[in-house]
Scaffold this active site. Structure first.
Site, PDB file in Angstrom:
ATOM      1  N   ASP A 217      34.236  38.983  40.215  1.00 49.17           N
ATOM      2  CA  ASP A 217      34.763  38.438  41.468  1.00 49.17           C
ATOM      3  C   ASP A 217      36.290  38.287  41.449  1.00 49.17           C
ATOM      4  O   ASP A 217      36.908  38.118  42.502  1.00 49.17           O
ATOM      5  CB  ASP A 217      34.159  37.047  41.745  1.00 49.17           C
ATOM      6  CG  ASP A 217      32.654  37.092  41.864  1.00 49.17           C
ATOM      7  OD1 ASP A 217      32.155  37.972  42.572  1.00 49.17           O
ATOM      8  OD2 ASP A 217      31.988  36.244  41.248  1.00 49.17           O
TER       9      ASP A 217
ATOM     10  N   ASP B 244      29.992  35.303  46.642  1.00 52.54           N
ATOM     11  CA  ASP B 244      29.062  35.842  45.669  1.00 52.54           C
ATOM     12  C   ASP B 244      27.724  35.123  45.872  1.00 52.54           C
ATOM     13  O   ASP B 244      27.675  34.054  46.479  1.00 52.54           O
ATOM     14  CB  ASP B 244      29.601  35.592  44.260  1.00 52.54           C
ATOM     15  CG  ASP B 244      28.703  36.143  43.181  1.00 52.54           C
ATOM     16  OD1 ASP B 244      28.107  37.203  43.404  1.00 52.54           O
ATOM     17  OD2 ASP B 244      28.587  35.507  42.123  1.00 52.54           O
TER      18      ASP B 244
ATOM     19  N   ASP C  77      32.238  33.263  40.845  1.00 51.27           N
ATOM     20  CA  ASP C  77      32.346  32.639  39.532  1.00 51.27           C
ATOM     21  C   ASP C  77      32.483  33.638  38.396  1.00 51.27           C
ATOM     22  O   ASP C  77      32.799  33.261  37.280  1.00 51.27           O
ATOM     23  CB  ASP C  77      31.133  31.742  39.261  1.00 51.27           C
ATOM     24  CG  ASP C  77      29.812  32.497  39.380  1.00 51.27           C
ATOM     25  OD1 ASP C  77      29.854  33.711  39.661  1.00 51.27           O
ATOM     26  OD2 ASP C  77      28.755  31.875  39.181  1.00 51.27           O
TER      27      ASP C  77
END
Length: 899
Positions: free
Chosen positions: A644, A331, A640
């Site tokens: 995700d 990410d 996080d």
């Protein structure tokens, strides 16, 4: 029943949503109706997904193939009356199981501490009265009020707003708070573009609003993503796959040899009980009993090392998985970037200025063509920075616990920019008279500020270029003089900076008539253009280094984010990612809309060649991970946010952020970074490769012991000789050497170049051809020496068979001690490693030789293990054979090193 996103609430008028849900946009639901809906739909919380119970985790420790064979050996030994053998083998099995169980239990306890739930409350209007209730008591149709600092308690259709900004990074990956509005949107608007909704789990950073609850609990967008997690497969790690493959191969080979030996003796009409006992001894001798325990200890040490480097491992094999990783999908927001908006560029007075410094740290300054400049060197620059600080409602607070922002991150970047200018701005000399707050309908904010020194009032404005460029009629030049505003030049500069992924603000001013005390929208005209400010959430400096190290190690790094394509591409370029590029040489970002049109068959090839994926939905992240796995990659996924989590679980190893990560993300991951630092991934890869190298060293060392013992017994059975070594003596050798010798290899340091070689092929055997040949060679040397010395001693005095067996046992142990030093590396000559670089090897060797002296000369050991004292000359023979095996092993290493 609970409503959900399938109703397309964002595409309906606010009034129609209220009517459809049976709510009231002023008085809300009454208490009786709210209680009825709560009883019908259940509380507003995610369904708790139970993990494996403790009994299941304990049971799983006993189902590895080698362990199953050892359990069968315990049963057979009991049936044959060999209770000592059964007790020793059983102790090994139980010890191994307890080590694995308690290590997992320890990790789960740590995760539970991280995931401690915080009870949240919500402001709700019921029966026309405002109240604070626990968030889990909210129901569909409730009227909820939001204020700055609140967590959004459920999915809401916004009805009324006042300059509302919501941080949606955990859900969508958007790097800056989203400005909300209330108008209906197209039905096909993606999640991140549904700006008239507020989603459960996001946070209000600025402004206030009222909205009606359209979904609660599992029906929210967060709940839907949590449901996706259940559809993600639990992937076996490369290590567990390799260990299982090796174990199955060993089990079948051992059972086949033992069965063959039993069949041979049965054909000779030998005593079947004695023959069966010999076959069991052969099987037990050939099984590496210490392997499961040693692997567990090896991984536990790796877990401990990772904990020191701020990584918490939930499952032991995950330590090694990153060492096998060939692709890391990450990410962007907060993982690769600072998650702190930073001004990096100012265009004022027709001059480009760079801005040094990262995040909310006030250190830094202004540069022009790489030379540092003072803000007073350009009047337009000074006025631009000053206006950005005055037309601002955000505070940046610094204290012992770090920096905290009260307000909008974009405005925080302007506050920090002003701090970098020092005291030249004269902010204390200005007093605010009036303000026009930012509204999405106008896309700007304006303040009326009175200059105490000069006694005049000035309106300062900041906002979107789409609106403010048209309102500017003149510009301030470098000397502070007003000139004609070149709108075309400004538009060209905007296009240039936007192509770098910068978020842009136009800053302008207007001198107001004397005595002015307020401003209205009609006053935002005939502006003087002060400058253009470009900002971005910058990449972490350590992330740049980590990406470079990963690429040097042959690992592809791919960015998968919910942020905009241009921003993602710019950050990826700065980080040094490599992938498919467009005609202008820039990294091409594949968007979520493009992925929707890509079939499952075509996706793996696209996922392989591209490195940036932007504006993607959670299910698309999941698809991308699966596509890369179809290409044979071992995939690590970092993140996080809630968005995700499904991909974190699907990946071969999911790595979540422990500091700012969501509970859902941490629960889906196998590893948690307690410092939220992507650079820790590099340390984890390095540690994983070291763990795997040391595991192969242990296997290269231990298998020849078992192979040698098996060959000795097989030779005796075929030649119809007395067994040179008894089952109980075999167990002594296997267990004592594994604990005192083999485990010392766990502490070998990483070898040179560990991060410069490509990832291992996930289909690669744990042994490999070269290591298998080496294992067979050393096994034959051990078997030949042990059987030869046994025959020699037995021929000298057939009545002293205990002494002959003691000689055979000591031969195996001494050779293992000598061979241990060669196994400290499978590539590098042992003398180049440093004689005492691993002191544990020396300690283990001395302790093992001491135990063998007890085994040979201590009366109680003679009784327990059927050993007997031997003459001193035999020790010289053992040492000679040990040196020969060491020399042969080193020569083999030089001729054909194991890779």
């Amino acid at each position: 029943m609970r409503e959900n996103g399938s109703k397309d609430w964002h595409a309906k008028r606010a009034g129609d949503v209220v009517a459809a849900l049976g709510g009231d946009d002023r008085a809300g639901l009454d208490e009786a109706e709210a209680k009825h809906r709560l009883d019908r739909d259940g509380p507003n919380r995610l369904s708790r997904r139970r993990g494996r119970p403790a009994w299941r985790r304990l049971l799983d420790q006993f189902i590895a193939p080698l362990v199953v064979v050892l359990i069968l050996a315990v049963i057979v030994s009991i049936a044959l009356g060999d209770y000592v053998d059964a007790a020793v083998i059983g102790a090994v099995v139980v010890l191994n199981a307890l080590i694995g169980f308690f290590q997992e239990q320890r990790a789960e306890s740590a995760i539970a501490a991280l995931d401690a739930l915080v009870v949240t409350e919500a402001s709700v209007v019921r029966g026309g009265r405002k109240a604070r209730v626990r968030s889990e008591q909210l129901v569909v149709g409730d009227l909820v009020e939001l204020h700055s600092g609140d967590s959004v308690p459920a999915d809401l259709r916004l009805l009324r707003i006042r300059d509302l900004h919501v941080d949606e990074a955990p859900l969508t990956g958007e790097s800056v708070p989203v400005r909300k509005q209330i108008a209906e949107l197209p039905p096909d608007a993606v999640l991140a573009d549904r700006t008239n909704l507020a989603f459960a789990g996001t946070a209000v950073t600025y402004g206030s609003a009222a909205g009606i609850v359209v979904a609660t609990g599992d029906a929210t967008e967060t709940g839907r993503i949590a449901g996706l997690i259940a559809s993600a497969e639990e992937i076996a790690t490369p290590l567990t796959r390799r260990i299982e493959g090796l174990s199955r191969a060993l089990v079948w080979i051992i059972l086949a040899v033992a069965a063959g030996a039993f069949a041979l003796e049965a054909a000779r009409h030998s005593d079947l009980a004695k023959t069966f006992n010999a076959a069991v001894a052969l099987a037990v001798g050939a099984i590496p009993e210490g392997l499961p325990a040693a692997v567990t200890v090896l991984l536990a040490v790796g877990v401990s090392q990772m904990a020191k480097r701020r990584a918490l491992v939930r499952r032991l094999p995950a330590v090694e998985t990153l060492g096998s990783t060939s692709v890391i999908c990450s990410d962007k927001t907060g993982t690769l970037t600072e998650n702190q908006m930073t001004v990096t560029h100012v265009w004022a007075g027709g001059i480009d200025f760079g801005v040094k410094g990262v995040g909310y740290d006030a250190a830094g300054g202004f540069v022009r063509e790489s030379s540092r400049v003072d803000v007073t060197s350009c009047r337009a620059l000074l006025e631009c920075v000053r206006a950005g600080a005055l037309c601002n409602d955000t505070r940046v607070l610094r204290g012992p616990e770090g920096t905290k922002v009260e307000g909008d991150p974009t405005e925080a970047a302007l506050v920090v920019l002003a701090e970098k200018a020092g005291g030249a701005l004269g902010l204390d000399e200005s007093r605010r008279l009036d303000v026009i707050p930012f509204e999405s309908d106008h896309m700007y904010m304006a303040t009326l500020d009175h200059d105490e020194r000069h006694g005049r009032a000035t309106m300062h404005v900041k906002g979107s270029s789409d609106v403010l460029l048209a309102a500017c009629v003149e510009a301030l030049d470098a000397d502070g003089a007003c000139t004609r505003f070149d709108r075309d030049a400004a538009a060209a500069k905007i296009d240039e900076l936007a192509s770098r992924g910068l978020r842009l603000l136009v800053i302008a001013k207007r001198e107001m008539p004397a005595g002015a005390t307020d401003i209205v929208h009609a006053d935002v005209k005939e502006l003087t253009f002060l400058g253009l400010v470009g900002m971005i959430d910058p990449p972490r400096a350590e992330a740049k280094r980590a990406v470079a190290s990963c690429r040097a190690a042959g690992i592809q790094v791919k960015m998968i984010t919910g942020d905009h394509a241009v921003t993602a591409s710019a950050i990826a370029d700065e980080l040094g990612l490599d992938g498919e590029r467009d005609a202008n040489g820039k990294l091409r970002a594949i968007t979520g809309r493009e992925l929707e049109d890509v079939s499952d068959d075509a996706l793996p090839a696209l996922a392989e060649r591209a490195s940036v994926f932007a504006r993607v939905a959670p299910e698309q992240k999941l698809r991308l991970v699966r596509a890369l796995q179809k290409r044979g990659h071992v995939v690590a996924m970092t993140g996080d946010g809630v968005n995700d989590a499904p991909a974190l679980k699907q990946a071969d190893i999911g790595v979540a952020m422990g500091k700012n990560g969501t509970d859902v993300a941490r629960g889906a991951a196998a590893m948690i970074l307690t410092d939220d630092n992507f650079a820790t991934i590099e340390a984890a890869v390095e540690e994983g490769r070291r763990v795997y190298d040391n595991l192969r060293k242990f296997i290269a060392w231990t298998l020849p012991t078992n192979g040698g013992e098996g060959l000795v017994l097989l030779a005796a059975i075929v030649a119809q000789r007395e067994l040179p070594i008894l089952p109980v003596q075999i167990l002594w050798v296997n267990l004592a050497t594994a604990v005192l010798l083999g485990v010392t290899l766990v502490f070998e340091k990483k070898e040179p170049g560990v991060m410069s070689r490509p990832p291992r092929d996930p289909k690669e055997s744990l042994l490999g051809v070269r290591l298998a040949v080496r294992t067979l060679l050393v096994s034959c040397l051990i078997a030949g020496a042990a059987f030869g010395f046994f025959e020699l001693a037995y021929a000298e005095d057939p009545t002293k068979i205990a002494e002959a067996r003691t000689i055979a046992t000591n031969t195996i142990v001494v050779v293992e001690v000598a061979y241990l030093f060669s196994c400290r590396s499978l590539r590098i000559p042992a003398h180049r490693l440093g004689l005492f670089s691993n002191r544990w090897v020396w300690a283990g060797a001395i302790a093992m030789l001491g135990c063998q002296l007890l085994f040979t000369y201590a009366p109680f050991m003679n009784v327990l293990f059927h050993s007997a004292p031997i003459e001193l000359r035999w020790w010289l023979y053992f040492a000679g054979v040990g040196l020969v095996v060491y020399a042969v092993s080193e020569a083999k290493k030089a001729l054909a090193p194991v890779h």
